[in-house]
Design a protein around this motif. Structure first.
Motif, PDB file in Angstrom:
ATOM      1  N   PHE A 532     -13.787 -49.973  14.007  1.00  0.00           N
ATOM      2  CA  PHE A 532     -14.194 -51.136  13.215  1.00  0.00           C
ATOM      3  C   PHE A 532     -14.063 -50.826  11.729  1.00  0.00           C
ATOM      4  O   PHE A 532     -14.399 -49.727  11.294  1.00  0.00           O
ATOM      5  N   ASP A 533     -13.574 -51.809  10.985  1.00  0.00           N
ATOM      6  CA  ASP A 533     -13.767 -51.761   9.540  1.00  0.00           C
ATOM      7  C   ASP A 533     -15.227 -52.120   9.276  1.00  0.00           C
ATOM      8  O   ASP A 533     -15.857 -52.807  10.095  1.00  0.00           O
ATOM      9  N   THR A 537     -16.785 -56.942   8.573  1.00  0.00           N
ATOM     10  CA  THR A 537     -16.592 -56.908  10.029  1.00  0.00           C
ATOM     11  C   THR A 537     -17.916 -56.585  10.714  1.00  0.00           C
ATOM     12  O   THR A 537     -18.470 -57.410  11.439  1.00  0.00           O
ATOM     13  N   ARG A 668     -24.182 -57.489  10.158  1.00  0.00           N
ATOM     14  CA  ARG A 668     -24.187 -58.857  10.662  1.00  0.00           C
ATOM     15  C   ARG A 668     -25.323 -59.024  11.676  1.00  0.00           C
ATOM     16  O   ARG A 668     -25.603 -58.114  12.459  1.00  0.00           O
ATOM     17  N   VAL A 735     -10.579 -53.358  14.798  1.00  0.00           N
ATOM     18  CA  VAL A 735     -11.128 -54.668  14.457  1.00  0.00           C
ATOM     19  C   VAL A 735     -11.288 -54.761  12.952  1.00  0.00           C
ATOM     20  O   VAL A 735     -11.932 -53.904  12.334  1.00  0.00           O
ATOM     21  N   GLY A 736     -10.694 -55.781  12.346  1.00  0.00           N
ATOM     22  CA  GLY A 736     -10.805 -55.981  10.902  1.00  0.00           C
ATOM     23  C   GLY A 736     -10.603 -57.442  10.559  1.00  0.00           C
ATOM     24  O   GLY A 736     -10.634 -58.315  11.436  1.00  0.00           O
ATOM     25  N   ASP A 737     -10.369 -57.713   9.266  1.00  0.00           N
ATOM     26  CA  ASP A 737     -10.189 -59.099   8.846  1.00  0.00           C
ATOM     27  C   ASP A 737      -8.724 -59.506   8.818  1.00  0.00           C
ATOM     28  O   ASP A 737      -8.396 -60.639   8.497  1.00  0.00           O
ATOM     29  N   ASP A 741      -7.069 -54.786   6.253  1.00  0.00           N
ATOM     30  CA  ASP A 741      -6.984 -53.806   7.334  1.00  0.00           C
ATOM     31  C   ASP A 741      -5.657 -53.880   8.074  1.00  0.00           C
ATOM     32  O   ASP A 741      -5.499 -53.253   9.124  1.00  0.00           O
ATOM     33  N   ALA A 753      -8.153 -59.293  14.772  1.00  0.00           N
ATOM     34  CA  ALA A 753      -8.547 -59.890  13.490  1.00  0.00           C
ATOM     35  C   ALA A 753      -9.688 -60.868  13.705  1.00  0.00           C
ATOM     36  O   ALA A 753      -9.656 -61.682  14.624  1.00  0.00           O
ATOM     37  N   MET A 754     -10.690 -60.782  12.831  1.00  0.00           N
ATOM     38  CA  MET A 754     -11.814 -61.722  12.878  1.00  0.00           C
ATOM     39  C   MET A 754     -11.608 -62.837  11.870  1.00  0.00           C
ATOM     40  O   MET A 754     -10.950 -62.659  10.850  1.00  0.00           O
ATOM     41  N   ASP A 773     -15.356 -66.408  12.621  1.00  0.00           N
ATOM     42  CA  ASP A 773     -15.803 -65.197  11.925  1.00  0.00           C
ATOM     43  C   ASP A 773     -17.090 -64.728  12.592  1.00  0.00           C
ATOM     44  O   ASP A 773     -18.154 -64.652  11.978  1.00  0.00           O
ATOM     45  N   LEU A 775     -18.550 -61.858  15.282  1.00  0.00           N
ATOM     46  CA  LEU A 775     -18.330 -60.619  16.017  1.00  0.00           C
ATOM     47  C   LEU A 775     -18.699 -60.757  17.493  1.00  0.00           C
ATOM     48  O   LEU A 775     -18.200 -60.013  18.337  1.00  0.00           O
TER      49      LEU A 775
END
Length: 843
Positions: A532-533, A537, A668, A735-737, A741, A753-754, A773, A775
């Motif tokens: 994960f970033d 994230t 989050r 997992v990133g944006d 990333d 990608a989120m 957006d 998780l």
């Protein structure tokens, strides 16, 4: 890895920001591609001739040409007019074997680089525009019995389907990528009854009706023969008629295969049915053709279910929109909407386009696009024109998407994207492409079939000579050979994987998760490590004031009042966090006024409050000021906050230290529950890779329940960490944006990608895109992938197991009738098992 293929892509390397082929950006592009699974090498050639090309050595079984394009495009380069592709759908689903036959024939055409056709009717073709054009492609498709209304035609530029002269578009580049890639018509084009090999007098249901007629005639003939109600010839006549209806579509497909010099399952079944008739076993032959035809028609129904699940997405957006023209309104078709138009959306209506709210407030149900279960509150922006230029960067409360459902308030929306470029249109296009891409297991089964079918034919030929070894009449030998032919036909194997992949991709799209094909779906279902970033994230991406500790002789109100008075003059993200937190804690308390506010670069802020000099800054600031050493109690507080992963700010007014503030990018909500859910799903390693210092990374990791945290990483070091994880654990997801990333995601086995809704970069870069957006969508995606992998394994065991049992059973005397019941039963079983994925619900 199988033998690598070499593909050269003409690239406009001489862009304003890329002065020559030796530029560092080109080096970064090749490094990013080489880190991708399936790519053996990537380098630039042709520089000396003045025609620089990107040469990619890739494994087509691991990564497709379309995916290569996306990775190149995400790096900011555009492919020139040499290569193009189109995506389309055939109105009627077809059998997996027919889809593969058409794909194989397309791959043989000059200029076709890659072709995939799905059993649900999805079609994706990569081709060289200099060797074959769209008009010729249409003619070839018609000849193969796969008429598609407007395959690959861009609704943004309708002339693209028939005229190649449009290559010099408004950007001045000689390419057709924008038109053919970004906007495709995915509507049901109505290929017509003659557009598919299963058309007939009853349209799409013809084969099912023919199968029912074959079954009815078979039953009548069997009852009459069993009870001697009518002469024997009547039963035989019923069986012959059953042959006609049961074998009609099978004969059509077999003839097409033979014309293509392919000897496949349909032909094997016809040979077996013909052999039964030659032996006078009309009843068993009729049973074989009836069950085979019934299985075919039910396969078609199953593929239709998966196809309709995708088409339902495309139909979510309304066909018309109410546009405001001055003081009046006008109803227009979606294709007429232009960027900047303002559309009126009444309560409970579907939104017609991606855009920004400019008038009114409401709550919008975004589940059709993002899968979010709770409606999202929307409010207007101050400047609509400026907002649509930065559409991707807008907060969720200002953006809306086509296909979502307005709540109780009337709103007006300024259009940010044309209808064919909306998030919904892009998702439908990408899901359609994903349908047409073969998964690794599907590629294995196809290779297996290519070896298995000839082996079966050789075995059957050998069994024809059994009479030389065993004392039996030729009729018995021939019957046994035909029974083995039926038993060994891998029908269930052919449909087992594509049906599961199509159902999984369709279910994911319905839940707000875009999965780009069977490869990512299978990989996500089998990996045990996810990286994960951190920022944006696992955390909210916005720092908050989390801790306040006062020094001896000071009060919390004084500390916060001084901090608020000074920091409200700064636009630094940490200052904003302190201001928001201080206002929340102080409430209605009287506020102080600061003057002569000055920034101390890299250290903090200085100001005058009530005739005294106030400082707010990093602890290091007070080691550099004269006579400003921190007292022991303040040092202790500061160290405690640092150890807890906080970013600290020390406050001093005059000669007194007031205390320390701790700021942190907070996790989050629900992040801990997400990690717990992932562990239950079998994810053993949850790793955070972050650019923040190691203590901050450790603090966040401990808070959300990760197994490991790696901090102090630059972007290129994140890529190296992903490569190390892949080397250690085989497969890893990142997992990133999808923006910052992108390099790390591209080097992971699966990039996730989120917040991809509205983000072109995230959609292009990721293998799996979580549209919201949120998780919490990650466990759904992993759980669905896990279920898909289980279904694929179950289907393979059933299909291969039945064949493994039936072949020796028929050799030792099992009759054709029993063999075909088990054979077709296994086919229906794997299809029904795959369709369960459409009803998947997260645990």
């Amino acid at each position: 890895m199988s033998q690598s293929q070499n593909l050269r892509l003409d690239l406009p390397l001489l862009l304003p920001d890329v002065p020559d082929a030796g530029d560092a950006c080109v080096a970064r592009l090749t490094e990013r591609l080489m880190g991708r699974p399936g790519i053996a090498d990537a380098h630039v050639v042709g520089v000396d001739e003045g025609k620089p090309q990107l040469c990619v050595h890739y494994d087509p079984e691991v990564i497709s040409v379309a995916r290569l394009r996306e990775l190149v495009m995400s790096a900011g380069l555009e492919i020139t007019g040499k290569f193009a592709h189109f995506v389309g759908t055939v109105a009627t689903p077809m059998h997996a074997r027919a889809a593969e036959r058409i794909a194989n024939e397309l791959r043989k055409l000059p200029g076709v680089i890659e072709a995939e056709v799905s059993a649900s009717g999805a079609m994706r073709i990569e081709y060289d525009r200099r060797e074959i054009d769209l008009a010729d492609m249409h003619r070839r498709l018609n000849a193969l019995g796969a008429t598609v209304g407007t395959v690959g035609k861009s609704t943004a530029r309708p002339e693209a389907a028939n005229d190649e002269s449009h290559a010099d578009d408004e950007h001045g580049h000689d390419h057709d990528h924008k038109g053919s890639h970004e906007g495709h018509d995915h509507k049901d084009h109505g290929a017509g009854e003659d557009g598919h090999n299963h058309g007939g007098p009853f349209g799409e249901k013809s084969e099912l009706i023919f199968a029912a007629l074959a079954g009815s005639l078979l039953l009548i003939g069997w009852l009459c023969g069993r009870n001697d109600l009518l002469p024997k010839w009547f039963s035989t006549a019923c069986y012959v008629a059953s042959y006609f209806f049961g074998g009609y579509f099978t004969v059509k497909e077999a003839l097409e295969n033979l014309r293509a010099r392919r000897f496949e399952i349909d032909t094997l079944m016809l040979v077996a049915a013909g052999g039964a008739a030659a032996l006078g076993e009309w009843g068993e032959g009729a049973l074989l053709l009836f069950l085979f035809s019934l299985g075919h028609s039910l396969e078609q129904y199953a593929m239709g279910r998966a196809k309709r699940a995708i088409e339902a997405l495309a139909k979510l957006a309304p066909e018309t929109a109410t546009v405001r023209r001055g003081t009046s309104t006008e109803v227009v078709g979606l294709e007429q909407l232009q960027v900047g138009d303002v559309v009126v959306v009444k309560p409970n209506e579907r939104l017609p386009a991606d855009g920004v709210v400019v008038v009114g407030t409401s709550s919008v149900n975004q589940a059709p696009v993002t899968g979010e279960s709770v409606p999202v509150d929307k409010r207007p922006v101050e400047n609509g024109k400026a907002a649509i230029e930065g559409f991707e960067r807008l907060p969720p409360e200002n953006r809306v998407f086509a296909g979502t459902i307005n709540g109780a308030g009337a709103i007006e929306v300024m259009v940010a994207r044309k209808s064919d470029q909306s998030t919904m249109a892009r998702v439908v296009k990408m899901v359609t492409e994903a349908e047409a891409q073969r998964s690794p297991t599907q590629q294995f089964t196809e290779k297996f079939e290519r070896i298995f079918v000839p082996s079966v034919l050789a075995l059957v030929g050998l069994l024809m000579f059994a009479g030389l070894v065993v004392d039996e009449p030729f009729s018995a030998t021939f019957y046994r050979a035909m029974a083995v032919l039926v038993a060994a036909s891998p029908c269930a194997l052919a449909i087992s994987v594509p049906s599961a992949v199509l159902s999984g991709v369709a279910r994911a799209a319905r839940g707000g998760v875009l999965v780009k094909g069977g490869g990512p779906l299978e990989n996500l279902g089998t990996l045990t490590s996810i990286a994960f970033d951190k920022t944006g994230t696992l955390t909210e991406g916005r720092p908050k004031l989390t801790d306040v500790a006062v020094a001896s002789g000071a009060t919390e109100e004084e500390l916060l009042s001084v901090a608020l008075a000074v920091e409200e003059h700064s636009d630094h993200p940490l200052a904003s966090a302190i201001v928001a937190g201080a206002r929340e804690r102080l409430g209605s308390a009287a506020l102080l006024q600061a003057s002569e506010v000055k920034s101390i670069t890299g250290r903090g802020v200085q100001a005058q409050i009530g005739g005294e000099t106030a400082y707010i800054g990093k602890p290091v600031l007070f080691t550099e000021l004269p006579d400003a050493a921190m007292p022991p109690d303040v040092e202790e507080i500061n160290q405690r906050f640092v150890n807890d992963g906080r970013t600290t700010m020390v406050i001093r007014k005059g000669g007194r230290f007031l205390g320390v503030l701790g700021v942190m990018d907070t996790p989050r909500p629900g992040a801990k529950q997400v990690t717990e859910s992932l562990r239950k799903l079998g994810i053993e390693r949850l790793i955070m890779i972050s650019g923040d210092n190691q203590k901050v990374a450790d603090a966040v990791a401990q808070t959300v329940g990760l197994t490991e945290a790696r901090g102090d990483l630059m972007p290129d070091q994140k890529v190296e960490e992903i490569k190390k994880l892949r080397a250690q654990h085989g497969k890893v997801a990142m997992v990133g944006d999808g923006v910052n990333d992108a390099p790390a995601m591209a080097n992971a086995t699966v990039g996730i990608a989120m917040g991809a809704a509205g983000s072109d970069v995230a959609l292009e870069t990721a293998d799996v895109a979580l549209m919201a957006d949120d998780l919490a969508k990650l466990p759904f995606a992993v759980g669905l992938s896990r279920s898909t992998s289980r279904v694929i394994k179950q289907n393979l065991w059933v299909s291969l197991g039945v064949v493994a049992v039936l072949i020796p059973a028929t050799i030792f005397g099992l009759n054709i009738g029993t063999a075909v019941i088990f054979h077709e039963g296994s086919t229906l079983l794997v299809v029904v098992n795959a369709l369960r994925l459409l009803a998947y619900k997260p645990e």
